[in-house]
Design a protein around this motif. Structure first.
Motif, PDB file in Angstrom:
ATOM      1  N   TRP A  73       0.809  -1.221   0.000  1.00 15.90           N
ATOM      2  CA  TRP A  73       0.000   0.000   0.000  1.00 15.90           C
ATOM      3  C   TRP A  73       0.843   1.273   0.000  1.00 15.90           C
ATOM      4  O   TRP A  73       0.396   2.320  -0.493  1.00 15.90           O
ATOM      5  CB  TRP A  73      -0.964   0.004   1.182  1.00 15.90           C
ATOM      6  N   GLY A  74       2.070   1.181   0.491  1.00 16.62           N
ATOM      7  CA  GLY A  74       2.928   2.367   0.514  1.00 16.62           C
ATOM      8  C   GLY A  74       3.189   2.912  -0.878  1.00 16.62           C
ATOM      9  O   GLY A  74       3.114   4.129  -1.110  1.00 16.62           O
ATOM     10  N   GLU A  75       3.484   2.028  -1.812  1.00 14.85           N
ATOM     11  CA  GLU A  75       3.744   2.458  -3.183  1.00 14.85           C
ATOM     12  C   GLU A  75       2.495   3.049  -3.820  1.00 14.85           C
ATOM     13  O   GLU A  75       2.566   4.014  -4.583  1.00 14.85           O
ATOM     14  CB  GLU A  75       4.247   1.278  -4.023  1.00 14.85           C
ATOM     15  N   LYS A  76       1.342   2.493  -3.497  1.00  9.64           N
ATOM     16  CA  LYS A  76       0.096   3.027  -4.041  1.00  9.64           C
ATOM     17  C   LYS A  76      -0.150   4.460  -3.551  1.00  9.64           C
ATOM     18  O   LYS A  76      -0.639   5.306  -4.300  1.00  9.64           O
ATOM     19  CB  LYS A  76      -1.075   2.118  -3.659  1.00  9.64           C
ATOM     20  N   VAL A  77       0.188   4.715  -2.296  1.00  9.52           N
ATOM     21  CA  VAL A  77       0.029   6.064  -1.752  1.00  9.52           C
ATOM     22  C   VAL A  77       0.997   7.034  -2.427  1.00  9.52           C
ATOM     23  O   VAL A  77       0.611   8.125  -2.872  1.00  9.52           O
ATOM     24  CB  VAL A  77       0.252   6.054  -0.225  1.00  9.52           C
ATOM     25  N   VAL A  78       2.265   6.647  -2.512  1.00  4.89           N
ATOM     26  CA  VAL A  78       3.270   7.505  -3.147  1.00  4.89           C
ATOM     27  C   VAL A  78       2.888   7.792  -4.589  1.00  4.89           C
ATOM     28  O   VAL A  78       2.964   8.943  -5.062  1.00  4.89           O
ATOM     29  CB  VAL A  78       4.666   6.852  -3.061  1.00  4.89           C
ATOM     30  N   ASN A  79       2.449   6.775  -5.318  1.00  3.91           N
ATOM     31  CA  ASN A  79       2.053   6.958  -6.719  1.00  3.91           C
ATOM     32  C   ASN A  79       0.851   7.884  -6.853  1.00  3.91           C
ATOM     33  O   ASN A  79       0.762   8.666  -7.812  1.00  3.91           O
ATOM     34  CB  ASN A  79       1.735   5.616  -7.371  1.00  3.91           C
ATOM     35  N   ALA A  80      -0.088   7.803  -5.917  1.00  2.00           N
ATOM     36  CA  ALA A  80      -1.267   8.667  -5.969  1.00  2.00           C
ATOM     37  C   ALA A  80      -0.860  10.132  -5.936  1.00  2.00           C
ATOM     38  O   ALA A  80      -1.382  10.957  -6.709  1.00  2.00           O
ATOM     39  CB  ALA A  80      -2.211   8.350  -4.810  1.00  2.00           C
ATOM     40  N   PHE A  81       0.081  10.480  -5.072  1.00  2.00           N
ATOM     41  CA  PHE A  81       0.537  11.872  -5.002  1.00  2.00           C
ATOM     42  C   PHE A  81       1.386  12.248  -6.209  1.00  2.00           C
ATOM     43  O   PHE A  81       1.276  13.365  -6.733  1.00  2.00           O
ATOM     44  CB  PHE A  81       1.310  12.114  -3.704  1.00  2.00           C
ATOM     45  N   GLN A  82       2.211  11.331  -6.676  1.00  2.00           N
ATOM     46  CA  GLN A  82       3.051  11.625  -7.841  1.00  2.00           C
ATOM     47  C   GLN A  82       2.226  11.797  -9.113  1.00  2.00           C
ATOM     48  O   GLN A  82       2.541  12.646  -9.954  1.00  2.00           O
ATOM     49  CB  GLN A  82       4.090  10.517  -8.026  1.00  2.00           C
ATOM     50  N   ASN A  83       1.155  11.008  -9.231  1.00  2.00           N
ATOM     51  CA  ASN A  83       0.339  11.046 -10.443  1.00  2.00           C
ATOM     52  C   ASN A  83      -0.734  12.120 -10.418  1.00  2.00           C
ATOM     53  O   ASN A  83      -1.376  12.378 -11.443  1.00  2.00           O
ATOM     54  CB  ASN A  83      -0.330   9.679 -10.664  1.00  2.00           C
ATOM     55  N   ASN A  84      -0.954  12.725  -9.255  1.00  2.00           N
ATOM     56  CA  ASN A  84      -1.983  13.764  -9.124  1.00  2.00           C
ATOM     57  C   ASN A  84      -1.374  14.971  -8.408  1.00  2.00           C
ATOM     58  O   ASN A  84      -1.480  15.096  -7.181  1.00  2.00           O
ATOM     59  CB  ASN A  84      -3.174  13.231  -8.333  1.00  2.00           C
ATOM     60  N   PRO A  85      -0.736  15.866  -9.162  1.00  2.00           N
ATOM     61  CA  PRO A  85       0.011  16.972  -8.547  1.00  2.00           C
ATOM     62  C   PRO A  85      -0.832  17.879  -7.647  1.00  2.00           C
ATOM     63  O   PRO A  85      -0.288  18.511  -6.744  1.00  2.00           O
ATOM     64  CB  PRO A  85       0.527  17.756  -9.765  1.00  2.00           C
ATOM     65  N   LYS A  86      -2.133  17.931  -7.874  1.00  2.00           N
ATOM     66  CA  LYS A  86      -2.993  18.786  -7.045  1.00  2.00           C
ATOM     67  C   LYS A  86      -3.498  18.083  -5.787  1.00  2.00           C
ATOM     68  O   LYS A  86      -4.143  18.692  -4.948  1.00  2.00           O
ATOM     69  CB  LYS A  86      -4.200  19.279  -7.856  1.00  2.00           C
TER      70      LYS A  86
END
Length: 292
Positions: A73-86
């Motif tokens: 789940w950690g990678e999913k969280v990091v990716n969510a912020f990286q893929n959605n700059p706002k």
């Protein structure tokens, strides 16, 4: 890569949560345990202290009565912020409508189209559990007005600008909605469906919750309601009415809290949302409850 901040009152529960994190997160992390076994801090103070001790660019705030189901789940969280700059705040439960009238991030009778949830909720009374799942838009990430405090993540950029309001609040309630609304002024707030967790206890709605909820609505009276689903005027009137009837039983016999709720109603201009007839009824019912 993720700093995990926990306001802890139980060494045993903290140990269980830490084991679950270790087994499932899948990337580097730190756990910041704010020992609150003696009630030294409000949750606002504890979380701000956790921010000051954090090392990584993604920060996660969570209850200690949580166990993770999703691996990696950690990678999913990091990716969510990286893929959605706002994106500024990410949770696992939230609502796209935050009422003008006093409520939590939502309430039990809210319409399904405003509820966004993906949590396995456990109940201590009978040992049962249920997968609370609501995804009105069939998305992996849905924008909401506020998230539930059981678990949410944000970024260093956000906490450099926004802290938990330990001036207005000094207890353990409304930190999630207040922080959500603060973040929402500059960023998106969202619920993810890529992270599933167990929540092993229910929330409480005591006098402290009522008092802090009234404080919250006084603070944000010029921003509320938040209507991300573009509900119609009739739908808004219905949601506000349901919010009122959800909190009304909790106010029975609490004279000062009833009077404080009345002040919120008068300051909020809810009459424009629900009409004069319902507005009058709300006033009369609150006065009646104050005398029970």
């Amino acid at each position: 890569m993720i700093s995990i901040i926990i306001c802890s009152r139980s060494a045993e529960m903290l140990s269980s949560a830490a084991q679950s994190i270790e087994a499932t997160i899948g990337l580097p992390y730190q756990i910041i345990d704010i020992d609150n076994s003696k009630g030294t801090y409000s949750i606002f103070q504890a979380y701000n202290l956790g921010i000051s001790k954090s090392q990584f660019n993604v920060l996660c705030f969570m209850h200690e009565d949580v166990g993770f189901i999703t691996n990696g789940w950690g990678e999913k969280v990091v990716n969510a912020f990286q893929n959605n700059p706002k994106l500024g705040l990410l949770g696992v439960a939230g609502s796209s409508y935050k009422s003008l009238l006093p409520s939590g991030w939502s309430f039990s009778t809210a319409t399904d189209k405003t509820l966004y949830m993906n949590v396995v909720q456990h109940y201590k009374a009978d040992g049962s559990s249920i997968h609370d799942y609501s995804n009105p838009r069939n998305e992996s990430l849905s924008k909401v007005a506020a998230v539930d405090g059981v678990w949410f993540c944000t970024t260093r950029e956000v906490v450099n600008q926004i802290k938990f309001d330990d001036t207005v609040f000094n207890g353990f309630h409304c930190y999630d909605v207040d922080f959500s609304l603060s973040v929402l002024q500059k960023y998106d707030v969202a619920v993810t469906y890529e992270v599933l967790l167990n929540h092993f206890s229910e929330g409480s709605f005591n006098d402290g919750w009522l008092s802090d909820t009234i404080k919250l609505h006084n603070k944000w009276k010029n921003v509320l309601p938040v209507n991300l689903n573009n509900l119609s005027a009739d739908a808004i009137a219905l949601e506000e009415t349901k919010a009122f009837y959800a909190i009304l039983p909790k106010l029975a016999g609490k004279r000062q809290l009833c009077l404080d709720a009345l002040k919120v109603i008068w300051k909020s201009n809810v009459i424009a949302r629900v009409g004069i007839k319902m507005f009058t009824r709300m006033n009369l019912l609150l006065l009646k409850k104050s005398l029970e």
